[in-house]
Design a protein around this motif. Structure first.
Motif, PDB file in Angstrom:
ATOM      1  N   ASP A  33      29.851  39.049  25.556  1.00 11.09           N
ATOM      2  CA  ASP A  33      31.253  38.817  25.928  1.00 11.09           C
ATOM      3  C   ASP A  33      31.868  40.035  26.606  1.00 11.09           C
ATOM      4  OD1 ASP A  33      31.202  36.234  24.893  1.00 11.09           O
ATOM      5  OD2 ASP A  33      31.811  36.889  22.895  1.00 11.09           O
ATOM      6  N   LEU A  34      31.558  41.230  26.115  1.00  9.85           N
ATOM      7  CA  LEU A  34      32.066  42.435  26.776  1.00  9.85           C
ATOM      8  C   LEU A  34      31.530  42.515  28.206  1.00  9.85           C
ATOM      9  CD1 LEU A  34      32.342  46.016  25.331  1.00  9.85           C
ATOM     10  CD2 LEU A  34      31.435  45.634  27.616  1.00  9.85           C
ATOM     11  N   ALA A  35      30.231  42.254  28.367  1.00  8.39           N
ATOM     12  CA  ALA A  35      29.633  42.310  29.707  1.00  8.39           C
ATOM     13  C   ALA A  35      30.274  41.282  30.638  1.00  8.39           C
ATOM     14  CB  ALA A  35      28.128  42.084  29.616  1.00  8.39           C
ATOM     15  N   GLU A  36      30.561  40.093  30.124  1.00  2.07           N
ATOM     16  CA  GLU A  36      31.235  39.076  30.944  1.00  2.07           C
ATOM     17  C   GLU A  36      32.601  39.565  31.406  1.00  2.07           C
ATOM     18  OE1 GLU A  36      29.727  34.579  29.966  1.00  2.07           O
ATOM     19  OE2 GLU A  36      31.304  35.402  28.676  1.00  2.07           O
ATOM     20  N   GLU A  37      33.373  40.145  30.499  1.00  6.03           N
ATOM     21  CA  GLU A  37      34.695  40.648  30.859  1.00  6.03           C
ATOM     22  C   GLU A  37      34.591  41.767  31.889  1.00  6.03           C
ATOM     23  OE1 GLU A  37      37.704  39.851  27.083  1.00  6.03           O
ATOM     24  OE2 GLU A  37      37.101  41.903  27.575  1.00  6.03           O
ATOM     25  N   LEU A  38      33.648  42.683  31.691  1.00 11.41           N
ATOM     26  CA  LEU A  38      33.521  43.831  32.578  1.00 11.41           C
ATOM     27  C   LEU A  38      33.072  43.402  33.972  1.00 11.41           C
ATOM     28  CD1 LEU A  38      33.611  46.842  33.075  1.00 11.41           C
ATOM     29  CD2 LEU A  38      31.346  47.048  32.005  1.00 11.41           C
ATOM     30  N   ALA A  39      32.084  42.529  34.050  1.00 15.72           N
ATOM     31  CA  ALA A  39      31.612  42.061  35.357  1.00 15.72           C
ATOM     32  C   ALA A  39      32.712  41.319  36.106  1.00 15.72           C
ATOM     33  CB  ALA A  39      30.386  41.162  35.181  1.00 15.72           C
ATOM     34  N   ALA A  40      33.455  40.470  35.389  1.00 19.11           N
ATOM     35  CA  ALA A  40      34.533  39.708  36.022  1.00 19.11           C
ATOM     36  C   ALA A  40      35.654  40.622  36.496  1.00 19.11           C
ATOM     37  CB  ALA A  40      35.075  38.665  35.048  1.00 19.11           C
ATOM     38  N   LEU A  41      35.985  41.637  35.715  1.00 16.54           N
ATOM     39  CA  LEU A  41      37.035  42.568  36.109  1.00 16.54           C
ATOM     40  C   LEU A  41      36.629  43.358  37.351  1.00 16.54           C
ATOM     41  CD1 LEU A  41      39.675  44.103  35.746  1.00 16.54           C
ATOM     42  CD2 LEU A  41      38.552  45.514  34.005  1.00 16.54           C
TER      43      LEU A  41
END
Length: 276
Positions: A33-41
């Protein structure tokens, strides 16, 4: 100006977009979930002109302690190809790209097309080290410890480690780091080239921010284009990069900042760049 995320914090200050990994109880280990947020940001920031440079850091005692062990073990909420039991269904997209957003972060750190500066303290290991190595410059304090720690838990390097590590520390040192998974202290990291600027304890964010803010005040279209060319040069021939330098150079020369820069030089004054 702050924005809400579950596993990150983000704010903009002096045209610097400050991203903080925010799982301090886990030493900012990267979950799915952290990786998803970071990539999307990072994808969004490519198109936000008010953000001219990006600073990446970690909350609490560490920059990033690598991939979340719950996920890697296959025992977490999301199955992991290769380690989860055979009776756990794995999404089709994950079958095709097991690294999912973990790998996408690495792509977006390059594709964001803006300088990304790392402010590092404490552990930066595994995926955390890979993310740091993908940044344009690394400011780290004396508490920093780095390792390509993958083989210590019986897994192979990932998240672009195999690409960035030998380019930064050299072929032989990269082999040593991935084969031994040795943990290096701050001074050793500086000697290896893993750290660009070694600063006193607690000064990593301050010095990294000053550098990022300095870049944000420059002609950002030209800075971004220069960054892109250096990345492209890593896999192009000389003839190919000369062609791209010519094409990109013409595009950048049409910017308002290019006109301001050349006029300021001729008039012997300091240029005032607007990032356009």
């Amino acid at each position: 100006m702050a924005e809400d995320y579950k596993y990150l914090t983000f704010r903009i200050e002096d045209n610097v977009g400050i991203i903080t990994l925010n799982r301090p109880d886990k030493l900012n280990a990267v979950s799915w979930d952290l990786a998803e947020e970071l990539a999307a940001l990072l994808l969004k920031l490519r198109y936000r002109d008010e953000v001219r440079t990006i600073l990446l850091t970690g909350e609490g005692r560490a920059f990033c302690a690598g991939g979340d062990v719950d996920f890697l073990s296959g025992e977490g909420d999301r199955p992991m190809p290769g380690t989860s039991s055979a009776d756990r269904p794995i999404p089709r997209s994950q079958r095709k790209s097991p690294g999912g957003p973990f790998f996408e972060v690495m792509r977006q750190l390059v594709l964001v097309d803006k300088p990304v500066i790392a402010a590092i303290h404490g552990h930066a290991v595994g995926a955390g080290l890979a993310y740091a190595l993908a940044c344009d410059r690394r400011f780290a304090d004396s508490t920093t410890k780095m390792a390509a720690i993958f083989t210590n838990v019986g897994v192979a390097p990932d998240c672009g480690m195999s690409y960035f590590l030998p380019r930064i520390v050299g072929f032989s040192n990269a082999l040593m780091m991935v084969e031994t998974a040795k943990v290096f202290k701050a001074e050793e990291c500086k000697e290896l080239g893993l750290i660009d600027e070694l600063v006193p304890e607690g000064k990593d964010f301050e010095t990294a921010f000053e550098y990022a803010r300095m870049l944000a005040q420059r002609a950002s279209v030209a800075v971004d284009a220069a960054r892109r060319l250096i990345h492209m040069s890593q896999y192009m021939t000389l003839d190919e990069i000369l062609e791209f330098e010519g094409a990109i150079g013409v595009c950048v020369a049409g910017s308002a900042d290019a006109k301001e820069g050349t006029m300021a030089f001729m008039e012997k004054r300091k240029p005032v760049y607007r990032g356009v």
